[in-house]
Design a protein around this motif. Structure first.
Motif, PDB file in Angstrom:
ATOM      1  N   ASP A   5      -4.121  66.492  58.305  1.00  0.00           N
ATOM      2  CA  ASP A   5      -3.525  67.835  58.359  1.00  0.00           C
ATOM      3  C   ASP A   5      -2.691  67.979  59.623  1.00  0.00           C
ATOM      4  N   ILE A   6      -1.565  68.658  59.473  1.00  0.00           N
ATOM      5  CA  ILE A   6      -0.671  68.921  60.603  1.00  0.00           C
ATOM      6  C   ILE A   6      -0.421  70.420  60.664  1.00  0.00           C
ATOM      7  N   SER A   7      -0.585  70.974  61.850  1.00  0.00           N
ATOM      8  CA  SER A   7      -0.281  72.388  62.069  1.00  0.00           C
ATOM      9  C   SER A   7       0.237  72.510  63.495  1.00  0.00           C
ATOM     10  N   THR A   8       1.481  72.962  63.633  1.00  0.00           N
ATOM     11  CA  THR A   8       2.087  73.016  64.959  1.00  0.00           C
ATOM     12  C   THR A   8       3.164  74.085  65.005  1.00  0.00           C
ATOM     13  N   SER A   9       3.597  74.414  66.212  1.00  0.00           N
ATOM     14  CA  SER A   9       4.667  75.400  66.363  1.00  0.00           C
ATOM     15  C   SER A   9       5.524  75.047  67.574  1.00  0.00           C
ATOM     16  N   LEU A  10       6.707  75.637  67.621  1.00  0.00           N
ATOM     17  CA  LEU A  10       7.650  75.384  68.706  1.00  0.00           C
ATOM     18  C   LEU A  10       8.472  76.637  68.926  1.00  0.00           C
ATOM     19  N   HIS A  11       8.658  76.984  70.188  1.00  0.00           N
ATOM     20  CA  HIS A  11       9.472  78.146  70.554  1.00  0.00           C
ATOM     21  C   HIS A  11      10.694  77.626  71.314  1.00  0.00           C
ATOM     22  N   LEU A  12      11.881  78.014  70.888  1.00  0.00           N
ATOM     23  CA  LEU A  12      13.116  77.551  71.510  1.00  0.00           C
ATOM     24  C   LEU A  12      14.043  78.742  71.722  1.00  0.00           C
ATOM     25  N   ILE A  13      14.623  78.810  72.912  1.00  0.00           N
ATOM     26  CA  ILE A  13      15.605  79.859  73.210  1.00  0.00           C
ATOM     27  C   ILE A  13      16.982  79.213  73.226  1.00  0.00           C
ATOM     28  N   VAL A  14      17.924  79.841  72.539  1.00  0.00           N
ATOM     29  CA  VAL A  14      19.302  79.344  72.500  1.00  0.00           C
ATOM     30  C   VAL A  14      20.174  80.335  73.260  1.00  0.00           C
ATOM     31  N   LYS A  15      20.844  79.820  74.313  1.00  0.00           N
ATOM     32  CA  LYS A  15      21.765  80.632  75.103  1.00  0.00           C
ATOM     33  C   LYS A  15      23.147  80.011  75.007  1.00  0.00           C
ATOM     34  N   PHE A  16      24.122  80.719  75.535  1.00  0.00           N
ATOM     35  CA  PHE A  16      25.495  80.234  75.494  1.00  0.00           C
ATOM     36  C   PHE A  16      25.999  80.020  76.910  1.00  0.00           C
ATOM     37  N   GLY A  17      26.726  78.927  77.105  1.00  0.00           N
ATOM     38  CA  GLY A  17      27.227  78.594  78.439  1.00  0.00           C
ATOM     39  C   GLY A  17      28.518  77.825  78.353  1.00  0.00           C
ATOM     40  N   GLU A  18      28.880  77.189  79.473  1.00  0.00           N
ATOM     41  CA  GLU A  18      30.147  76.443  79.552  1.00  0.00           C
ATOM     42  C   GLU A  18      30.112  75.190  78.674  1.00  0.00           C
ATOM     43  N   GLU A  19      28.970  74.482  78.691  1.00  0.00           N
ATOM     44  CA  GLU A  19      28.898  73.244  77.915  1.00  0.00           C
ATOM     45  C   GLU A  19      27.505  73.050  77.328  1.00  0.00           C
ATOM     46  N   PHE A  20      27.436  72.182  76.319  1.00  0.00           N
ATOM     47  CA  PHE A  20      26.181  71.864  75.635  1.00  0.00           C
ATOM     48  C   PHE A  20      25.186  71.292  76.635  1.00  0.00           C
ATOM     49  N   ASN A  21      23.918  71.764  76.582  1.00  0.00           N
ATOM     50  CA  ASN A  21      22.881  71.242  77.462  1.00  0.00           C
ATOM     51  C   ASN A  21      21.528  71.404  76.760  1.00  0.00           C
ATOM     52  N   ASP A  22      20.865  70.283  76.507  1.00  0.00           N
ATOM     53  CA  ASP A  22      19.532  70.329  75.889  1.00  0.00           C
ATOM     54  C   ASP A  22      18.502  69.620  76.758  1.00  0.00           C
ATOM     55  N   GLU A  23      18.751  69.576  78.081  1.00  0.00           N
ATOM     56  CA  GLU A  23      17.848  68.885  78.999  1.00  0.00           C
ATOM     57  C   GLU A  23      16.520  69.610  79.149  1.00  0.00           C
ATOM     58  N   ASN A  24      16.533  70.934  79.082  1.00  0.00           N
ATOM     59  CA  ASN A  24      15.293  71.706  79.157  1.00  0.00           C
ATOM     60  C   ASN A  24      14.725  71.787  77.740  1.00  0.00           C
ATOM     61  N   GLU A  25      13.444  71.427  77.575  1.00  0.00           N
ATOM     62  CA  GLU A  25      12.875  71.379  76.219  1.00  0.00           C
ATOM     63  C   GLU A  25      12.649  72.752  75.604  1.00  0.00           C
ATOM     64  N   GLU A  26      12.722  73.818  76.408  1.00  0.00           N
ATOM     65  CA  GLU A  26      12.497  75.160  75.875  1.00  0.00           C
ATOM     66  C   GLU A  26      13.782  75.979  75.739  1.00  0.00           C
ATOM     67  N   ILE A  27      14.869  75.498  76.354  1.00  0.00           N
ATOM     68  CA  ILE A  27      16.132  76.240  76.308  1.00  0.00           C
ATOM     69  C   ILE A  27      17.253  75.300  75.889  1.00  0.00           C
ATOM     70  N   LEU A  28      17.997  75.713  74.885  1.00  0.00           N
ATOM     71  CA  LEU A  28      19.174  74.974  74.425  1.00  0.00           C
ATOM     72  C   LEU A  28      20.391  75.808  74.796  1.00  0.00           C
ATOM     73  N   ILE A  29      21.356  75.192  75.469  1.00  0.00           N
ATOM     74  CA  ILE A  29      22.588  75.900  75.813  1.00  0.00           C
ATOM     75  C   ILE A  29      23.708  75.345  74.950  1.00  0.00           C
ATOM     76  N   LEU A  30      24.322  76.243  74.171  1.00  0.00           N
ATOM     77  CA  LEU A  30      25.457  75.881  73.325  1.00  0.00           C
ATOM     78  C   LEU A  30      26.736  76.397  73.982  1.00  0.00           C
ATOM     79  N   PRO A  31      27.855  75.670  73.819  1.00  0.00           N
ATOM     80  CA  PRO A  31      29.114  76.145  74.398  1.00  0.00           C
ATOM     81  C   PRO A  31      29.563  77.452  73.735  1.00  0.00           C
ATOM     82  N   HIS A  32      30.243  78.315  74.505  1.00  0.00           N
ATOM     83  CA  HIS A  32      30.811  79.548  73.938  1.00  0.00           C
ATOM     84  C   HIS A  32      31.709  79.148  72.770  1.00  0.00           C
ATOM     85  N   GLY A  33      31.695  79.920  71.718  1.00  0.00           N
ATOM     86  CA  GLY A  33      32.534  79.625  70.557  1.00  0.00           C
ATOM     87  C   GLY A  33      31.831  78.790  69.499  1.00  0.00           C
ATOM     88  N   GLU A  34      30.656  78.261  69.811  1.00  0.00           N
ATOM     89  CA  GLU A  34      29.885  77.490  68.819  1.00  0.00           C
ATOM     90  C   GLU A  34      29.410  78.458  67.740  1.00  0.00           C
TER      91      GLU A  34
END
Length: 177
Positions: free
Chosen positions: A78-107
């Motif tokens: 059995d598998i039961s799991t969860s994940l919380h991720l925050i997506v923000k917008f910035g100058e460039e793509f950045n997924d180095e932080n495992e809890e925050i994803l930064i997408l470029p403006h205009g994405e």
């Protein structure tokens, strides 16, 4: 490839939106991951969109079929799991932080397959033991061999018989002061 895991958020209104995914074995084969014999997992994604960011809450529940680390017998885990991720917008793509994803403006879309993959793979216990091994109901040739070759515990009587009697004389030196 894997278009169903790309969420076009630009057309979504602010507020909560739910997405459902059925994860089968072919999903893991796309990542060249072959630790599971089969899988049947339901992933629910709740996307909360605000004017400045998005919150992604993943929940996964289901079954993976894996081989026991002791007996190599396949069984359903059995598998039961969860994940919380925050997506923000910035100058460039950045997924180095495992809890925050930064997408470029205009994405206008976010790809979630990598997060689903990592969440499920990390939820697998590091050691997979068949439930029949733990409760003693699994009759396996490998288990029989393991038991046959395992060291038997000696009782205290047997251990005292194995002691060379000369050591007992030396022990008397300590007590005969």
């Amino acid at each position: 490839m894997m278009k169903e895991f790309t969420i076009p958020f630009v057309g979504l209104k602010e507020g909560k939106h739910r997405f459902e995914f059925d994860i089968k074995q072919s999903f893991f084969e796309n990542f060249d991951y072959h630790e599971f014999n089969s899988s049947d997992i339901k992933v629910s994604l709740l996307l909360n969109k605000t004017s400045t960011m998005m919150e992604l809450n993943f929940e996964a529940n289901g079954i993976i079929n894996v081989n026991c680390d002791l007996t190599n017998e396949p069984f359903n885990q059995d598998i039961s799991t969860s994940l919380h991720l925050i997506v923000k917008f910035g100058e460039e793509f950045n997924d180095e932080n495992e809890e925050i994803l930064i997408l470029p403006h205009g994405e206008y879309e976010v790809k979630v397959q990598q997060y689903i993959y990592e969440m499920i793979v990390l939820a697998k216990p590091s050691k997979s033991i068949h439930p029949g091994v733990e409760d003693g109901t699994l009759d396996s040739e490998i288990l029989s061999k393991l038991e046959e070759y395992s060291l038997k515990e000696k009782s205290e009587e047997e251990e005292s018989e194995d002691i060379d009697p000369r050591w007992n004389k030396l022990k008397n030196l300590l007590t005969d002061k």
